[in-house]
Design a protein around this motif. Structure first.
Motif, mmCIF file in Angstrom:
data_model
loop_
_atom_site.group_PDB
_atom_site.id
_atom_site.type_symbol
_atom_site.label_atom_id
_atom_site.label_comp_id
_atom_site.label_asym_id
_atom_site.label_seq_id
_atom_site.Cartn_x
_atom_site.Cartn_y
_atom_site.Cartn_z
ATOM 1 N N PRO A 1 0.797 -1.232 0.000
ATOM 2 C CA PRO A 1 0.000 0.000 0.000
ATOM 3 C C PRO A 1 0.820 1.267 0.000
ATOM 4 O O PRO A 1 0.314 2.319 -0.354
ATOM 5 N N PHE A 2 2.086 1.186 0.412
ATOM 6 C CA PHE A 2 2.840 2.427 0.523
ATOM 7 C C PHE A 2 3.287 2.972 -0.828
ATOM 8 O O PHE A 2 3.294 4.186 -1.038
ATOM 9 N N VAL A 3 3.657 2.085 -1.746
ATOM 10 C CA VAL A 3 4.178 2.543 -3.045
ATOM 11 C C VAL A 3 3.208 3.480 -3.757
ATOM 12 O O VAL A 3 3.601 4.563 -4.187
ATOM 13 N N PRO A 4 1.906 3.128 -3.864
ATOM 14 C CA PRO A 4 1.011 4.079 -4.518
ATOM 15 C C PRO A 4 0.835 5.382 -3.762
ATOM 16 O O PRO A 4 0.554 6.401 -4.383
ATOM 17 N N THR A 5 1.013 5.371 -2.435
ATOM 18 C CA THR A 5 0.926 6.637 -1.709
ATOM 19 C C THR A 5 1.984 7.600 -2.226
ATOM 20 O O THR A 5 1.691 8.761 -2.547
ATOM 21 N N ALA A 6 3.200 7.082 -2.324
ATOM 22 C CA ALA A 6 4.276 7.930 -2.838
ATOM 23 C C ALA A 6 3.958 8.381 -4.258
ATOM 24 O O ALA A 6 4.133 9.551 -4.616
ATOM 25 N N ALA A 7 3.445 7.428 -5.063
ATOM 26 C CA ALA A 7 3.153 7.764 -6.453
ATOM 27 C C ALA A 7 2.092 8.848 -6.544
ATOM 28 O O ALA A 7 2.205 9.774 -7.353
ATOM 29 N N LEU A 8 1.068 8.748 -5.692
ATOM 30 C CA LEU A 8 -0.010 9.735 -5.765
ATOM 31 C C LEU A 8 0.466 11.110 -5.307
ATOM 32 O O LEU A 8 0.029 12.129 -5.838
ATOM 33 N N LEU A 9 1.389 11.109 -4.331
ATOM 34 C CA LEU A 9 1.924 12.409 -3.909
ATOM 35 C C LEU A 9 2.660 13.059 -5.069
ATOM 36 O O LEU A 9 2.512 14.263 -5.332
ATOM 37 N N VAL A 10 3.444 12.244 -5.802
ATOM 38 C CA VAL A 10 4.121 12.788 -6.975
ATOM 39 C C VAL A 10 3.085 13.278 -7.982
ATOM 40 O O VAL A 10 3.240 14.337 -8.598
ATOM 41 N N GLY A 11 1.992 12.519 -8.101
ATOM 42 C CA GLY A 11 0.933 12.920 -9.027
ATOM 43 C C GLY A 11 0.352 14.276 -8.646
ATOM 44 O O GLY A 11 0.110 15.117 -9.507
ATOM 45 N N LEU A 12 0.167 14.497 -7.350
ATOM 46 C CA LEU A 12 -0.340 15.804 -6.918
ATOM 47 C C LEU A 12 0.653 16.910 -7.248
ATOM 48 O O LEU A 12 0.276 18.020 -7.602
ATOM 49 N N LEU A 13 1.953 16.564 -7.136
ATOM 50 C CA LEU A 13 2.969 17.596 -7.331
ATOM 51 C C LEU A 13 3.088 18.025 -8.782
ATOM 52 O O LEU A 13 3.551 19.121 -9.053
ATOM 53 N N ILE A 14 2.698 17.151 -9.732
ATOM 54 C CA ILE A 14 2.886 17.563 -11.119
ATOM 55 C C ILE A 14 1.651 18.212 -11.696
ATOM 56 O O ILE A 14 1.622 18.542 -12.862
ATOM 57 N N MET A 15 0.588 18.388 -10.889
ATOM 58 C CA MET A 15 -0.580 19.078 -11.440
ATOM 59 C C MET A 15 -0.421 20.576 -11.277
ATOM 60 O O MET A 15 0.089 21.040 -10.269
ATOM 61 N N PRO A 16 -0.867 21.326 -12.277
ATOM 62 C CA PRO A 16 -0.604 22.775 -12.237
ATOM 63 C C PRO A 16 -1.575 23.510 -11.334
ATOM 64 O O PRO A 16 -2.415 24.277 -11.805
#
Lengths: 309, 152, 587, 365
Positions: free
Chosen positions: A72-87
């Motif tokens: 479960p932790f890997v997607p958490t990190a991925a989603l945080l990165v996803g939030l960071l790349i949205m304008p």
């Protein structure tokens, strides 16, 4: 230190977590109100999450506890990165990708993949069935979602690119028309992506309990819930970016518009959830394969023809 | 100091978020449908954050209805064992308190507290939804107050 | 000079293996093959450094001088960006796979000389094909690869299935040879190839369809999976199937670009066969066949990328060729390990292997993440380049299809992961140990490292390998600084390490207190858990698409065409015979 | 497709969709159920053993707790059997009152079943609405009998509590407000397209199967079997013979028709209740003359919400029954599951088993 602020405060963890939690709480409250109930407080998701953090873990025998928590932790990190790349407003000058939408698409796939893996990993029969269902749904709704984002990418340009910013800034009359046409497809695919009611097939409580998450407990379950909240935040703000003039106005109004769009999306979701029963997997696949995917493809082709004409 | 505040908040959230797992060990159905009635508009247990969950691994509170029969003893013990730690048990109905009218039956092993520790007893045959709700909330109080239920 | 050596050493190795075929030792032949391929890679690397320093150069071996007035049959090896690119990754992958094969082949009883002779012959002829400048020799090498494929698929020639598959593969890839021959002949003989470019491209297209397993001529590749796994990995994933792609690039270079019609044809043909491949892959329960259909689907991206015609499109095609050789080779190696460990290729009979084969699982995860395009692995980069190129070239349908196919790829690899590696361990696999497979895993690691490196730092591959090829093709060089946002990158790493630290603290430092082991919740009773089979995982999709699967298999139509031609020939034959009888009737 | 072992999905004994413990082991291929194994006995509390050790009045209390949902049907049926042995004539007013509670119980049980069906289908809104309507019925019953669940309303020779004029008025008033609500609910259930698409055509029990398996109650009526004990059989303890109502019969035999039968039966029950409240005869509620129960055999039948309930009592002249045999309606209905679950989607298993409305505590006693 700048990145710490970005990461933990504004577009990152805290923003996503709070927005997602409020969206979930809002949806639950709204649903309860529609059912003539008082309903849980809006802050209920935060209580749930913080309670789960303190609970112990009971994991099945002979399973590596590190992997149990890592999945479960890997997607958490991925989603945080996803939030960071949205304008997001106030932040957008730092995120000028030309392919951010593809990256967001791939990153938001990860929570579901982790659930599918977890379902099998935990050896639970309910988890396995749920995982298989989630996997098969993945096939159908992604077809629609991809068609929607590709259609939207054709709006601004040429040159075309998978860029969220260019979609958010496309506001010609024709663009608006096409955007309105794609709204139902977006809503349908996101409903399925978030496993909300008519499509809550992978975690149908009545037959397979919590589906892939049946064996998750304590921190692992909290991480899954957190992923879910972050997903809600991402899709809510995606809706705002796609269909509201977020980047056309001043950042403050843009931020307000994002919140409004997200809450509006969840208002629709609450309505849909309250008026439908859960579908069977075969009905789901028939709906998507026979209607939604061809229609979405048709809209894509029509947009393409219009744009090249 | 700061950690204490966090701890306080977490405990408070334990009180506000109660996930209930329901085990029927041989009840006559009367209490079970009253538990179901908790989720109607009249009682609306969800306003306290109470949620019925399907897996014991997610649960905080175990609701047991009915006297423990021979065959349902093992499922009960398994489900109790699977619940992660800060956990409380509420026994609902007079049968799970004492055996009720079935106490002398050959197939009934006895009340629930012969097998697992019970924190709150809710009487009645069948127990009234309000009383069940009250029992769950008391169990929540116990959950967030009693030190030995907390591992850290 | 080294160019010639690199090919020659492999032919020499093949000769040695063939001469000493009586030495029935897998170690001897295997080490020989490993050595020769390593030497070839070494020579190629030397050439490559020289190429980077000095630019293009060639190696000339005059042959058949007496015929020169009519046709030039000199053996010319040329080191340019394109040739070296294809040769280098072929050699690199073959080193890894040869290392793997040393252990893999010890399970066999005989035929090592034959096997390794043909393997080395294949690598040699593949390198020859990619390096050769003269189209005649290219054709010879092209057919040699097909011949080696035939021989290697029929390694267990006593079994009917193997020999049938070999025949099928040989026949179908032979069609490719004719296509290539047509293209090459027209190109060399016509004074102005531009006039006849449609004819040339038609020939090349047939070659691509049959050799690079595109729709509708891909039907031999599932059968080719009856070969030993190193063969599948080397021939049917990494090298042989890339010959067609190579030909496309070569003719792109020779003709200086494709006309519009052919570009569009290539884009949509590539995407269509990709979709077909992945849909058929979804329902496979045989791990090697599943991988084989994925070869079809991934090569679709490459063909489609060439069709886009922009520099980013061609770069994506080239990069994906490289990546595919790496991750598909790796996945086949993993499949071989699974096959040797469980003595079956059926996914449904595996399950729970992750606990017994952890290193293999990691290798598999790297391969699967790469092929399904998880960010951070090389497949993501090349696929992203493809989508971006497609939408920039105003082919949104191709981009959307590409994304869709990518999700399906993810799904089918999740299926393999779930059914083979996760779930409950089968009773008969309880005694399994990973120790005997260490050499094979080392072979896999050789292929896995570049997967991760190119995923994180794609600039390396793009600057050194792809841009030379692009500049040769007269295209703009692409320049990707992939992770251009330091915030995101630092943030991601920060979260990752912070989270991992917390996880380690939770699981290893404090396990006693908070982690408790219990049974799996099965409704309260203690029931045995059975794994759902691979078919169960996609049961609904199979149901929904049952009609499609029945109708879309091109084999049946090919058979119909074949029998039609057979009937035609038979008719001609009988008519001729009748005429003859009338003729020769004594009056 | 050859496989050594099928995937087995255990449902129960502890499962969120099942109120009571039972185990269904589903052997599946893909999403299709190929074989079902039923394992019962979790709720066996030896009621018949207990009954043979208590006197008649204690027995009524035990019998009431056979099942918490039909806790009026069981004692009425038991009492009816005893009255038959003793030859007691029950006063007409008592018979009407028993019928009143019986019909209220039927409405409550059918509402509960609809609510559970909606819950299984993930339709929370309808679940809550059904439960709200059921709460009103429960309140009504609490007002009439004094308890929400176990009413303790019956006794040998009549009922314990009378309904005074004011109460009748109040009951009428609340029924009048309740009826449109329930009509609206029925309309919502039968017009929601997702709900209908989920329930139509699954779990089909044909007429022949229904006859062969001798299912009873709404399950039988949904398959076209013309079987309703209220009309077919003379019940000396009830007043059905004086009341006008119709049998609700559907032809299809699928889950939807079972739900429909239950919903339409509620309308019939409302009709009956209105008639009862209109012409409730005056008179005593308990027989004046009490005779000890002699040696004898009594069989009584009662149409419980789930179907025909049969009590078989043997007395030996003492005040403890020699043997009481209970045949609960779910006991015969449950075997239909073995037939109708085969070749169904796994997703439909719980709704099909819920549509039988199995009462496992009746069944396993």
């Amino acid at each position: 230190m700048e990145f710490l602020k970005d990461l933990f405060l504004y577009p990152g963890f805290l923003f996503g977590f709070v927005l997602g939690g409020l969206l979930e709480g809002f949806k639950r409250k709204l649903k309860a109100r529609m059912q003539l109930r008082k309903g849980p407080p809006v802050t209920q998701p935060f209580y749930d999450l913080s309670k789960l953090l303190l609970k112990n873990i009971t994991k099945p025998y002979r399973i590596s506890s590190f992997t149990y928590l890592l999945i479960p932790f890997v997607p958490t990190a991925a989603l945080l990165v996803g939030l960071l790349i949205m304008p997001y407003p106030f932040y957008q000058e730092k995120s000028s990708f030309s392919f951010d939408l593809i990256l967001i698409f791939y990153l938001t796939e990860l929570p579901l993949l982790s659930q599918i893996i977890f379902g099998y990993f935990s050896n639970s029969p309910y988890g396995m069935i749920g995982a298989a269902r989630a996997g098969q749904m993945f096939f159908y709704y992604n077809g629609v979602f991809i068609m929607v984002i590709t259609t939207l990418c054709l709006l601004e340009g040429p040159p075309y690119s998978f860029c969220l910013k260019s979609i958010a800034e496309a506001w010609d009359p024709l663009d608006v028309l096409i955007k309105i046409l794609t709204i139902p497809f977006f809503v349908f695919s996101v409903l399925a992506k978030l496993k909300l009611n008519p499509f809550s097939i992978p975690d149908a409580e009545a037959e397979i309990l919590k589906g892939p998450l049946t064996e998750a407990s304590g921190v692992a379950l909290a991480l899954f819930k957190l992923n879910y909240l972050l997903e809600l935040a991402i899709f809510g703000s995606l809706f705002a970016f796609f269909y509201l003039p977020v980047l056309k106005t001043s950042p403050t109004i843009g931020l307000i518009l994002i919140l409004l769009g997200a809450f509006f999306l969840f208002f629709i979701f609450a309505l849909v959830e309250n008026a439908t029963a859960r579908l069977r997997l075969s009905q789901f696949s028939a709906l998507y394969l026979k209607f939604l995917i061809p229609l979405a493809t048709l809209i894509l082709v029509i947009t393409w023809v219009f744009k090249n004409w | 100091m700061f950690l204490d505040a966090i701890k306080q908040f977490l405990r408070y959230s334990q009180k506000k978020s109660l996930w209930v797992f329901h085990v029927n060990t041989g009840s006559c159905n009367g209490c079970d449908i009253e538990i179901l009635a908790l989720f109607s508009s009249k009682y609306d247990a969800e306003r306290f954050g109470i949620k019925l969950v399907g897996s014991p691994k997610h649960a905080d509170i175990l609701l047991v209805t009915g006297p423990v029969t021979t065959k349902s003893r093992d499922p009960l013990l398994r489900a109790y064992d699977m619940m992660p730690k800060p956990k409380a048990v509420v026994s609902v109905g007079v049968c799970s308190l004492s055996g009720g009218v079935f106490a002398k039956s050959y197939n009934v092993l006895g009340p629930v507290d012969n097998f697992i520790p019970v924190h709150v007893y809710v009487g009645g045959c069948s127990a009234h939804p309000n009383m069940i709700l009250e029992g769950i909330l008391r169990a929540a109080q116990i959950l967030c107050e009693e030190e030995e239920l907390w591992s850290f | 000079m080294f160019l010639g050596f690199s090919v020659g050493v492999l032919f020499l190795g093949a000769l040695i293996s063939a001469l000493f075929y009586r030495i029935n030792s897998p170690k001897f032949h295997g080490s020989l093959a490993f050595l020769t391929s390593a030497v070839a890679l070494y020579f190629l690397n030397l050439t490559f450094f020289e190429f980077i320093k000095a630019g293009e150069f060639s190696w000339h071996l005059p042959l058949f001088r007496w015929i020169r007035d009519f046709i030039n049959l000199d053996l010319i090896f040329k080191a340019n960006g394109l040739n070296l690119f294809f040769a280098l990754f072929g050699a690199y992958v073959s080193v890894g796979i040869n290392l793997y094969a040393i252990k893999y082949m010890t399970h066999e009883k005989e035929g090592f000389g034959r096997f390794y002779a043909f393997i080395q012959l294949f690598i040699g002829s593949y390198l020859g094909l990619t390096l050769s400048e003269n189209l005649f020799w290219s054709y010879v090498f092209f057919e040699l690869t097909g011949l080696c494929s035939y021989q290697l698929i029929a390694f267990w020639y006593q079994s009917d299935l193997s020999s049938f598959s070999a025949k099928k593969a040989f026949l179908m890839t032979h069609i490719a040879g004719y296509g290539f021959l047509l293209g090459a002949l027209v190109f060399t003989l016509s004074p102005d190839p531009k006039v006849y470019q449609d004819l040339i491209l038609a020939g090349v297209l047939i070659a691509v369809l049959a050799k690079s397993v595109q729709w509708p001529l891909y039907t031999w590749i599932p059968y080719a999976m009856n070969a030993p796994t190193p063969v599948s990995a080397l021939l049917h994933a990494a090298c042989l199937v890339k010959c067609g792609v190579y030909l496309l690039f070569k003719f792109y270079l020779l003709l200086g670009g494709f006309p519009e019609f052919w570009k569009n044809l290539l884009i949509y043909l590539g995407m269509f066969s990709s979709l077909m491949g992945v849909l058929f892959a979804l329902k496979q329960a045989d791990v090697k066949k599943l991988l084989a259909y994925h070869t079809v689907s991934q090569i679709g991206y490459m063909v489609s990328g060439i069709g886009l015609g922009t520099s980013l499109g061609l770069a994506s095609s080239l990069f994906h060729t490289l990546n595919h050789a790496l991750f598909k080779g790796l996945l086949f190696l993993v499949a071989g390990i699974l096959q040797q460990a469980t003595h079956t290729r059926d996914l449904s009979l595996m399950g729970g292997l992750a606990s017994k084969l952890p290193k293999t699982t990691v290798l598999y995860l790297i391969g699967a993440a790469s092929i399904s395009g998880i960010p951070g692995f090389n497949g993501f980069v090349s696929k992203w380049m493809f989508y971006q190129a497609a939408i920039e070239a105003n082919h949104p349908l191709a981009a959307a299809l590409g994304l869709f196919i990518s999700t399906l790829t993810t799904l089918s690899f999740i299926k393999v992961l779930d059914t083979a590696f996760l779930g409950k361990l089968d009773e008969k696999n309880k005694q399994l140990s990973e120790k005997p497979f260490y050499l094979m895993i080392t072979g896999g690691i050789i292929l896995a490292i570049p997967c991760v490196v190119f995923g994180l730092f794609p600039q390396i591959a793009i600057t050194f390998l792809i841009n030379p090829a692009l500049s040769l093709l007269n295209l703009r060089e692409v320049n990707i600084s992939f992770y251009q946002l330091p915030t995101v990158l630092i943030g991601a790493l920060f979260i990752l390490f912070l989270g991992l630290g917390i996880l380690i603290y939770f699981t290893w430092l404090k396990p006693k207190e908070i982690i408790k082991e219990t049974e799996v919740f099965k409704g309260g009773e203690d029931e045995p858990v059975f794994n759902p089979t691979a078919d169960d995982f996609v049961a609904d999709i199979e149901n929904r698409l049952a009609n499609f699967y029945k109708k879309a298999d091109p084999d049946q139509y090919l058979l119909k065409i074949c029998s039609f031609i057979e009937g035609l020939i038979l008719k001609v034959y009988t008519t001729v015979k009748k005429l003859e009888q009338i003729w020769s009737k004594p009056c | 497709m050859n496989r050594s072992q099928r995937f087995v999905l255990p449902i129960g004994p502890i499962h969120i969709a099942l109120e009571e413990p039972i185990q269904l082991k589903l052997e599946t291929e893909g999403n299709i159920v190929k074989n079902v194994q039923l394992k019962i006995g979790y709720v066996h509390r030896a009621i018949e053993f207990l009954l043979a050790n208590r006197d008649f009045y204690q027995g009524i209390i035990v019998v009431e707790r056979v099942c918490g949902i039909c806790s009026h049907s069981h004692p009425t049926c038991f009492v009816q059997a005893l009255e038959q042995i003793a030859g007691i004539e029950v006063p007409l007013r008592a018979r009407y009152l028993r019928t009143l509670i019986g019909e209220l119980e039927r409405i409550h049980s059918h509402l509960l079943n609809t609510a559970i069906a909606c819950e299984i289908l993930g339709f929370k809104t309808l679940f809550v609405r059904c439960m709200n309507a059921r709460e009103n019925i429960k309140d009504l019953m609490e007002g009439i009998t004094g308890h929400r669940g176990n009413y303790a309303f019956n006794t040998i020779g009549g009922v314990r509590k009378d309904l005074v004029e004011d109460e009748i008025h109040e009951v009428k008033k609340s029924l009048d407000s309740l009826e449109p609500e329930i009509f609206q609910l029925i309309e919502t259930v039968l017009s929601n397209s997702t709900l209908i698409s989920r329930t139509k055509g699954i779990g089909v029990l044909t007429y022949q199967d229904a006859v062969d398996l001798s299912v009873v109650g709404p399950v039988a009526r949904a398959s076209g079997v013309d079987l309703d004990l209220r009309k077919d059989v003379a019940m000396p303890g009830a007043a059905y013979e004086f009341l006008e109502f119709e049998k609700v019969i559907e032809k299809d035999g699928d889950v939807l028709s079972r739900i429909k039968v239950r919903l339409l039966e509620m309308i019939e029950s409302f009709k009956i209740i209105k008639q009862i409240l209109k012409d409730l005869p005056k008179g005593p509620i308990l027989t004046k003359k009490f005779v000890p129960i002699p040696k004898g055999i009594g069989i009584s039948r009662w149409e419980a919400p789930r179907g025909g309930l049969i009590y078989y009592c043997i007395t030996d002249g003492t005040d403890i029954p020699y043997r009481v045999k209970i045949r609960a309606p779910s006991f015969v209905n449950i075997y239909a599951l073995n037939r109708i679950l085969i070749n169904q989607d796994v997703a439909d298993v719980t709704i099909i088993s819920g549509s039988i409305d199995p009462c496992f505590s009746c069944m396993q006693r």
